[in-house]
Structures are given as C-alpha cells and as structure tokens.
Design a protein around this motif. Sequence first.
Motif, PDB file in Angstrom:
ATOM      1  N   LYS A   1       0.831  -1.198   0.000  1.00 14.12           N
ATOM      2  CA  LYS A   1       0.000   0.000   0.000  1.00 14.12           C
ATOM      3  C   LYS A   1       0.871   1.255   0.000  1.00 14.12           C
ATOM      4  CE  LYS A   1      -4.225   1.727   2.025  1.00 14.12           C
ATOM      5  NZ  LYS A   1      -5.290   1.429   2.942  1.00 14.12           N
ATOM      6  N   LYS A   2       1.975   1.205   0.715  1.00 14.75           N
ATOM      7  CA  LYS A   2       2.892   2.340   0.803  1.00 14.75           C
ATOM      8  C   LYS A   2       3.702   2.512  -0.479  1.00 14.75           C
ATOM      9  CE  LYS A   2       5.778   5.408   2.686  1.00 14.75           C
ATOM     10  NZ  LYS A   2       5.411   6.778   2.809  1.00 14.75           N
ATOM     11  N   TYR A   3       4.267   1.415  -0.995  1.00 13.43           N
ATOM     12  CA  TYR A   3       5.208   1.523  -2.103  1.00 13.43           C
ATOM     13  C   TYR A   3       4.638   1.137  -3.465  1.00 13.43           C
ATOM     14  CZ  TYR A   3       8.562   2.676   1.400  1.00 13.43           C
ATOM     15  OH  TYR A   3       9.209   3.318   2.424  1.00 13.43           O
ATOM     16  N   PHE A   4       3.405   0.664  -3.497  1.00  9.35           N
ATOM     17  CA  PHE A   4       2.737   0.391  -4.768  1.00  9.35           C
ATOM     18  C   PHE A   4       1.270   0.761  -4.602  1.00  9.35           C
ATOM     19  CE2 PHE A   4       1.653  -1.747  -8.693  1.00  9.35           C
ATOM     20  CZ  PHE A   4       2.807  -1.587  -9.444  1.00  9.35           C
ATOM     21  N   PRO A   5       0.990   2.060  -4.441  1.00  6.94           N
ATOM     22  CA  PRO A   5      -0.376   2.517  -4.184  1.00  6.94           C
ATOM     23  C   PRO A   5      -1.290   2.349  -5.400  1.00  6.94           C
ATOM     24  CG  PRO A   5       1.084   4.389  -4.504  1.00  6.94           C
ATOM     25  CD  PRO A   5       1.941   3.153  -4.515  1.00  6.94           C
ATOM     26  N   GLU A   6      -2.575   2.529  -5.183  1.00  8.32           N
ATOM     27  CA  GLU A   6      -3.576   2.388  -6.245  1.00  8.32           C
ATOM     28  C   GLU A   6      -3.247   3.260  -7.456  1.00  8.32           C
ATOM     29  OE1 GLU A   6      -6.246   0.342  -6.736  1.00  8.32           O
ATOM     30  OE2 GLU A   6      -5.596  -0.722  -4.949  1.00  8.32           O
ATOM     31  N   SER A   7      -2.667   4.430  -7.231  1.00  5.73           N
ATOM     32  CA  SER A   7      -2.340   5.315  -8.358  1.00  5.73           C
ATOM     33  C   SER A   7      -1.329   4.660  -9.302  1.00  5.73           C
ATOM     34  CB  SER A   7      -1.805   6.657  -7.854  1.00  5.73           C
ATOM     35  OG  SER A   7      -0.631   6.464  -7.083  1.00  5.73           O
ATOM     36  N   LYS A   8      -0.358   3.916  -8.735  1.00  3.42           N
ATOM     37  CA  LYS A   8       0.617   3.205  -9.569  1.00  3.42           C
ATOM     38  C   LYS A   8      -0.053   2.056 -10.319  1.00  3.42           C
ATOM     39  CE  LYS A   8       5.212   3.866  -7.634  1.00  3.42           C
ATOM     40  NZ  LYS A   8       6.356   3.217  -7.011  1.00  3.42           N
TER      41      LYS A   8
ATOM     42  N   SER B   1       7.902 -11.486 -31.398  1.00  5.61           N
ATOM     43  CA  SER B   1       8.475 -11.967 -30.133  1.00  5.61           C
ATOM     44  C   SER B   1       8.923 -10.810 -29.247  1.00  5.61           C
ATOM     45  CB  SER B   1       9.631 -12.939 -30.382  1.00  5.61           C
ATOM     46  OG  SER B   1      10.662 -12.315 -31.098  1.00  5.61           O
ATOM     47  N   GLU B   2       9.482  -9.765 -29.842  1.00  6.76           N
ATOM     48  CA  GLU B   2       9.881  -8.597 -29.054  1.00  6.76           C
ATOM     49  C   GLU B   2       8.655  -7.903 -28.457  1.00  6.76           C
ATOM     50  OE1 GLU B   2      13.902  -7.277 -31.527  1.00  6.76           O
ATOM     51  OE2 GLU B   2      11.928  -6.653 -32.253  1.00  6.76           O
ATOM     52  N   ALA B   3       7.601  -7.792 -29.260  1.00  7.35           N
ATOM     53  CA  ALA B   3       6.372  -7.150 -28.772  1.00  7.35           C
ATOM     54  C   ALA B   3       5.764  -7.960 -27.631  1.00  7.35           C
ATOM     55  CB  ALA B   3       5.366  -7.002 -29.917  1.00  7.35           C
ATOM     56  N   LEU B   4       5.740  -9.277 -27.785  1.00  9.06           N
ATOM     57  CA  LEU B   4       5.177 -10.129 -26.739  1.00  9.06           C
ATOM     58  C   LEU B   4       5.998 -10.036 -25.456  1.00  9.06           C
ATOM     59  CD1 LEU B   4       3.065 -12.167 -25.830  1.00  9.06           C
ATOM     60  CD2 LEU B   4       4.499 -13.979 -26.796  1.00  9.06           C
ATOM     61  N   GLU B   5       7.310 -10.038 -25.576  1.00  6.46           N
ATOM     62  CA  GLU B   5       8.167  -9.929 -24.393  1.00  6.46           C
ATOM     63  C   GLU B   5       7.964  -8.586 -23.702  1.00  6.46           C
ATOM     64  OE1 GLU B   5      10.266 -10.904 -21.298  1.00  6.46           O
ATOM     65  OE2 GLU B   5       9.709 -12.319 -22.869  1.00  6.46           O
ATOM     66  N   ARG B   6       7.832  -7.526 -24.482  1.00  2.00           N
ATOM     67  CA  ARG B   6       7.608  -6.201 -23.901  1.00  2.00           C
ATOM     68  C   ARG B   6       6.239  -6.146 -23.219  1.00  2.00           C
ATOM     69  NH1 ARG B   6       5.619  -1.447 -25.806  1.00  2.00           N
ATOM     70  NH2 ARG B   6       5.440  -2.208 -27.935  1.00  2.00           N
ATOM     71  N   PHE B   7       5.228  -6.740 -23.846  1.00  2.00           N
ATOM     72  CA  PHE B   7       3.887  -6.783 -23.245  1.00  2.00           C
ATOM     73  C   PHE B   7       3.916  -7.569 -21.931  1.00  2.00           C
ATOM     74  CE2 PHE B   7      -0.448  -8.521 -22.833  1.00  2.00           C
ATOM     75  CZ  PHE B   7      -1.165  -7.338 -22.797  1.00  2.00           C
ATOM     76  N   ARG B   8       4.589  -8.706 -21.939  1.00  3.90           N
ATOM     77  CA  ARG B   8       4.701  -9.504 -20.710  1.00  3.90           C
ATOM     78  C   ARG B   8       5.445  -8.725 -19.619  1.00  3.90           C
ATOM     79  NH1 ARG B   8       6.050 -15.332 -23.574  1.00  3.90           N
ATOM     80  NH2 ARG B   8       3.875 -15.951 -23.854  1.00  3.90           N
ATOM     81  N   GLY B   9       6.433  -7.937 -20.010  1.00  4.03           N
ATOM     82  CA  GLY B   9       7.147  -7.087 -19.064  1.00  4.03           C
ATOM     83  C   GLY B   9       6.220  -6.062 -18.429  1.00  4.03           C
ATOM     84  N   LEU B  10       5.323  -5.489 -19.225  1.00  2.00           N
ATOM     85  CA  LEU B  10       4.344  -4.536 -18.685  1.00  2.00           C
ATOM     86  C   LEU B  10       3.435  -5.215 -17.670  1.00  2.00           C
ATOM     87  CD1 LEU B  10       3.303  -2.642 -21.961  1.00  2.00           C
ATOM     88  CD2 LEU B  10       4.872  -1.857 -20.167  1.00  2.00           C
ATOM     89  N   LEU B  11       3.024  -6.444 -17.970  1.00  8.27           N
ATOM     90  CA  LEU B  11       2.171  -7.195 -17.035  1.00  8.27           C
ATOM     91  C   LEU B  11       2.915  -7.480 -15.733  1.00  8.27           C
ATOM     92  CD1 LEU B  11       0.537  -9.756 -19.504  1.00  8.27           C
ATOM     93  CD2 LEU B  11      -0.554  -7.743 -18.497  1.00  8.27           C
ATOM     94  N   ARG B  12       4.214  -7.817 -15.846  1.00  2.84           N
ATOM     95  CA  ARG B  12       5.015  -8.098 -14.648  1.00  2.84           C
ATOM     96  C   ARG B  12       5.220  -6.847 -13.796  1.00  2.84           C
ATOM     97  NH1 ARG B  12       7.843 -11.350 -18.334  1.00  2.84           N
ATOM     98  NH2 ARG B  12       9.373  -9.715 -18.686  1.00  2.84           N
ATOM     99  N   LYS B  13       5.303  -5.681 -14.440  1.00  2.00           N
ATOM    100  CA  LYS B  13       5.513  -4.429 -13.700  1.00  2.00           C
ATOM    101  C   LYS B  13       4.308  -4.073 -12.834  1.00  2.00           C
ATOM    102  CE  LYS B  13       8.575  -1.240 -15.899  1.00  2.00           C
ATOM    103  NZ  LYS B  13       8.689  -0.146 -16.872  1.00  2.00           N
ATOM    104  N   THR B  14       3.131  -4.532 -13.235  1.00  2.00           N
ATOM    105  CA  THR B  14       1.916  -4.265 -12.467  1.00  2.00           C
ATOM    106  C   THR B  14       1.211  -5.603 -12.231  1.00  2.00           C
ATOM    107  OG1 THR B  14       1.730  -2.140 -13.597  1.00  2.00           O
ATOM    108  CG2 THR B  14      -0.187  -2.856 -12.361  1.00  2.00           C
ATOM    109  N   PRO B  15       1.736  -6.424 -11.327  1.00  2.00           N
ATOM    110  CA  PRO B  15       1.178  -7.768 -11.146  1.00  2.00           C
ATOM    111  C   PRO B  15      -0.256  -7.784 -10.606  1.00  2.00           C
ATOM    112  CG  PRO B  15       2.927  -7.339  -9.559  1.00  2.00           C
ATOM    113  CD  PRO B  15       2.886  -6.176 -10.484  1.00  2.00           C
ATOM    114  N   THR B  16      -0.728  -6.676 -10.079  1.00  2.28           N
ATOM    115  CA  THR B  16      -2.101  -6.619  -9.568  1.00  2.28           C
ATOM    116  C   THR B  16      -3.038  -5.948 -10.569  1.00  2.28           C
ATOM    117  OG1 THR B  16      -1.533  -4.584  -8.409  1.00  2.28           O
ATOM    118  CG2 THR B  16      -1.423  -6.624  -7.130  1.00  2.28           C
ATOM    119  N   HIS B  17      -2.740  -6.086 -11.861  1.00  2.00           N
ATOM    120  CA  HIS B  17      -3.555  -5.448 -12.898  1.00  2.00           C
ATOM    121  C   HIS B  17      -4.972  -6.014 -12.975  1.00  2.00           C
ATOM    122  CE1 HIS B  17      -2.859  -9.016 -15.304  1.00  2.00           C
ATOM    123  NE2 HIS B  17      -1.552  -8.848 -15.123  1.00  2.00           N
TER     124      HIS B  17
END
Length: 175
Positions: A65-72, A92-108
């Motif tokens: 809650k402190k370091y990954f708030p709802e705004s993030k 493959s590059e696009a898919l890897e980049r998309f998967r990276g975006l998903l990993r950056k916000t695991p609570t999407h």
Amino acid sequence: MKTPYAHLATFIEICNTVKIAGVPDEAIRLSLFSFSLAGEAKRWLHSFKGNSLKTWEKVVEKFLKKYFPESKIAKGKAVISSFHQFPNESLSEALERFRGLLRKTPTHRFSEPIQLNMFIDGLRPQTKQLLDASAGGKIKLKTPEEAIELIENMLASDHVILRDRTHQPTKKRLI
C-alpha cells in the motif's frame, strides 16, 4: 528498491533458504524483513508501534500500500491497455515487452482473454494479418488457449524473420 513486488519475491526466496527447527516461516520473515530495507523504507517500517504488524500478511499489505499505491496500479493498467507494437518490432519482441508490462503491475487484474485481446489489438496491421492467416481466419475467433498456442508456435519462425530483416547483404567485388 526495485519494485516492491520484486523486492518481496527476492526476500521470500532468500528466507526460504533459512529453516530453523520449530520456527515458522512467518516468524523468520517478520524478524528478517527490516534487514532487507534501507533508508526511508526502513524508517517507514520502524514507524509502526510495537507489535502492530503481527502477521507477515499485514506487513506485505502495508508495504504494498505504501510503495505500490492504487495510483501506480492505475497507471500500470493504463500503460498495459494502451499497448502498441513499435515499428520494426518483431512479434516476439512485442510479446516480451507486453509480458514485461504485465510483470511491472502484477495486480492489474486483467483476465487472460482480456490480456490477449489487448495484445492482439496493439499489434501492427501486418502482424495481425499474419496471425489471422496462420489461424485460418480471425485469431480472435480462436479460444484464448488456441490463440496463445498459435502465437507461441509463430515465435520460432519470428526469430528467422527478424534475422532476415536485419541482415544487410554486403556487395562483393569481382577482382
């Protein structure tokens, strides 16, 4: 600190290497967590009164809650949902980049079918046409499992296409 999720994952991985007879994993995590923090994050953890953080679950909840708030989370979801394949970016590059975006916000909280639709919708028209042709029609008419399998199968040939695209033949002189 990397991302809070990566920090927690690394911390738990390290804690899982420590086993003390009769001491629960949660107790080990609770006693060692402050050693994984530095600076402001350590001061933040020590700001809690006495035993107000009695469970590992509560520590994780407060930490995120402190370091990954709802705004993030909202910002990460916006980036994921506006995904577009770059010019000259392979599948493959696009898919890897998309998967990276998903990993950056695991609570999407995007379901797999929604993730797949966002990915496909963000592809360049040529890439979509290639996927549709490989699917024998519209890839979006396939089940998510079939579509993912088709994309995964195409990635092997995608590397060949990428190599061919970047290969610049050199002129040889006849002397």
